[in-house]
Design a protein around this motif. Sequence first.
Motif, PDB file in Angstrom:
ATOM      1  N   GLU A 186       0.704  -1.213   0.176  1.00  0.00           N
ATOM      2  CA  GLU A 186      -0.089   0.438   0.586  1.00  0.00           C
ATOM      3  C   GLU A 186       0.749   1.176   0.087  1.00  0.00           C
ATOM      4  OE1 GLU A 186      -3.121  -0.078   3.603  1.00  0.00           O
ATOM      5  OE2 GLU A 186      -3.661  -1.992   2.876  1.00  0.00           O
ATOM      6  N   GLY A 187       0.108   1.948  -0.518  1.00  0.00           N
ATOM      7  CA  GLY A 187       1.002   3.545  -0.273  1.00  0.00           C
ATOM      8  C   GLY A 187       1.608   3.942  -2.077  1.00  0.00           C
ATOM      9  N   TYR A 188       2.155   3.082  -2.753  1.00  0.00           N
ATOM     10  CA  TYR A 188       2.456   3.275  -3.801  1.00  0.00           C
ATOM     11  C   TYR A 188       1.582   4.188  -5.343  1.00  0.00           C
ATOM     12  CZ  TYR A 188       5.958   2.635  -8.579  1.00  0.00           C
ATOM     13  OH  TYR A 188       6.281   2.355  -8.779  1.00  0.00           O
ATOM     14  N   ASP A 189       2.542   4.644  -5.336  1.00  0.00           N
ATOM     15  CA  ASP A 189       1.116   5.957  -6.500  1.00  0.00           C
ATOM     16  C   ASP A 189       2.150   6.422  -7.179  1.00  0.00           C
ATOM     17  OD1 ASP A 189      -0.652   6.200  -4.502  1.00  0.00           O
ATOM     18  OD2 ASP A 189       0.250   8.261  -3.238  1.00  0.00           O
ATOM     19  N   LEU A 190       1.359   6.463  -8.632  1.00  0.00           N
ATOM     20  CA  LEU A 190       2.125   6.749  -9.684  1.00  0.00           C
ATOM     21  C   LEU A 190       1.865   8.354 -10.431  1.00  0.00           C
ATOM     22  CD1 LEU A 190       0.663   3.564 -12.387  1.00  0.00           C
ATOM     23  CD2 LEU A 190       3.181   4.813 -11.525  1.00  0.00           C
ATOM     24  N   PRO A 191       2.771   8.457 -10.716  1.00  0.00           N
ATOM     25  CA  PRO A 191       2.552  10.287 -11.411  1.00  0.00           C
ATOM     26  C   PRO A 191       1.526  10.285 -11.956  1.00  0.00           C
ATOM     27  CG  PRO A 191       4.886   9.393 -12.033  1.00  0.00           C
ATOM     28  CD  PRO A 191       3.797   8.602 -11.784  1.00  0.00           C
ATOM     29  N   PRO A 192       0.506  11.712 -11.371  1.00  0.00           N
ATOM     30  CA  PRO A 192      -0.686  11.965 -12.304  1.00  0.00           C
ATOM     31  C   PRO A 192      -0.758  12.517 -13.713  1.00  0.00           C
ATOM     32  CG  PRO A 192       0.301  13.367 -10.826  1.00  0.00           C
ATOM     33  CD  PRO A 192       1.025  12.766 -10.206  1.00  0.00           C
ATOM     34  N   ILE A 193      -2.140  12.363 -14.045  1.00  0.00           N
ATOM     35  CA  ILE A 193      -2.655  12.907 -15.326  1.00  0.00           C
ATOM     36  C   ILE A 193      -2.469  14.114 -15.055  1.00  0.00           C
ATOM     37  CG2 ILE A 193      -2.704  12.088 -17.913  1.00  0.00           C
ATOM     38  CD1 ILE A 193      -2.829   9.615 -17.269  1.00  0.00           C
ATOM     39  N   ASN A 194      -2.532  14.559 -16.186  1.00  0.00           N
ATOM     40  CA  ASN A 194      -2.141  16.987 -15.805  1.00  0.00           C
ATOM     41  C   ASN A 194      -3.877  16.947 -16.959  1.00  0.00           C
ATOM     42  OD1 ASN A 194      -0.723  17.176 -13.824  1.00  0.00           O
ATOM     43  ND2 ASN A 194       0.356  17.917 -15.596  1.00  0.00           N
ATOM     44  N   PHE A 195      -4.869  15.763 -16.694  1.00  0.00           N
ATOM     45  CA  PHE A 195      -6.171  16.850 -16.975  1.00  0.00           C
ATOM     46  C   PHE A 195      -6.974  16.990 -16.458  1.00  0.00           C
ATOM     47  CE2 PHE A 195      -5.388  14.672 -21.190  1.00  0.00           C
ATOM     48  CZ  PHE A 195      -5.210  12.861 -20.577  1.00  0.00           C
ATOM     49  N   ASP A 196      -7.815  17.903 -16.517  1.00  0.00           N
ATOM     50  CA  ASP A 196      -9.076  18.474 -15.865  1.00  0.00           C
ATOM     51  C   ASP A 196     -10.885  17.422 -15.739  1.00  0.00           C
ATOM     52  OD1 ASP A 196     -11.167  21.410 -18.426  1.00  0.00           O
ATOM     53  OD2 ASP A 196     -10.954  19.102 -17.998  1.00  0.00           O
ATOM     54  N   VAL A 197     -11.365  17.688 -14.878  1.00  0.00           N
ATOM     55  CA  VAL A 197     -12.177  16.929 -14.264  1.00  0.00           C
ATOM     56  C   VAL A 197     -12.780  16.161 -15.894  1.00  0.00           C
ATOM     57  CG1 VAL A 197     -14.626  15.304 -13.736  1.00  0.00           C
ATOM     58  CG2 VAL A 197     -12.753  16.793 -12.149  1.00  0.00           C
TER      59      VAL A 197
END
Length: 230
Positions: A66-77
């Motif tokens: 748990e706690g492993y994150d991937l870089p976010p993708i920069n899209f708005d909703v």
Amino acid sequence: MTKVSRSARLFEVIQLLRNAKGPVLAREIAEALEISIRTVYRDIASLQAMQTPIIGEPGVGYVMREGYDLPPINFDVEEAESISVGLSLIARTGDPSLWRAARRASRKLHEAAPGTRQLLTSAWGVENVTKVNLSELRKAIRDERKMNIEYCDVEQQRTERTIWPLVLIYYVDAVLLMAWCELRTDVRHFRLDRVKKANLLSDTFLGQSDALIEQWEVEQKHNVVPMREL
């Protein structure tokens, strides 16, 4: 079959493990990604060598800590929602390779924007005219806000209802809203072209969407209407 790049395949392995509720066997990963078990073993070893927190071994299964994150993708909703629906529609092309690629892309999108899981399409097209503000409705689904609607059924009977909007489904001749109906105390499907009025309420149903959607998904497995979810 179109060959998937190694980096994309490693991403898929990570996604499968992150979304799993328990240990995942190499055989299950191989079937999901349409690769060999030997390739799964190599990919797991490569990820572990890159300090990805995967634990387990052949024959037992693998788990992502748990706690492993991937870089976010920069899209708005709304960008994420439009891409999600567009990827769903690729199923209509009849191109299996393109559909597999769309599913891979969609899983990446869902990681960045989990709410897109609540937008579905059928496999046969979308045409619909509705007075409902779909942008407002999608926001109500995300925010878990109740709505008051005036609904006209197939027999032209009008009722006023308070609903909990949960999932939008785009069909060939209508857009359906799956919602919990306080009047019927059950899940109901509403054709948006039959909704005569719709108003957002200040009341919410925070934290209750996931359980209702999961229950509905189980029931839909036996539905004769073909639906595909990304």
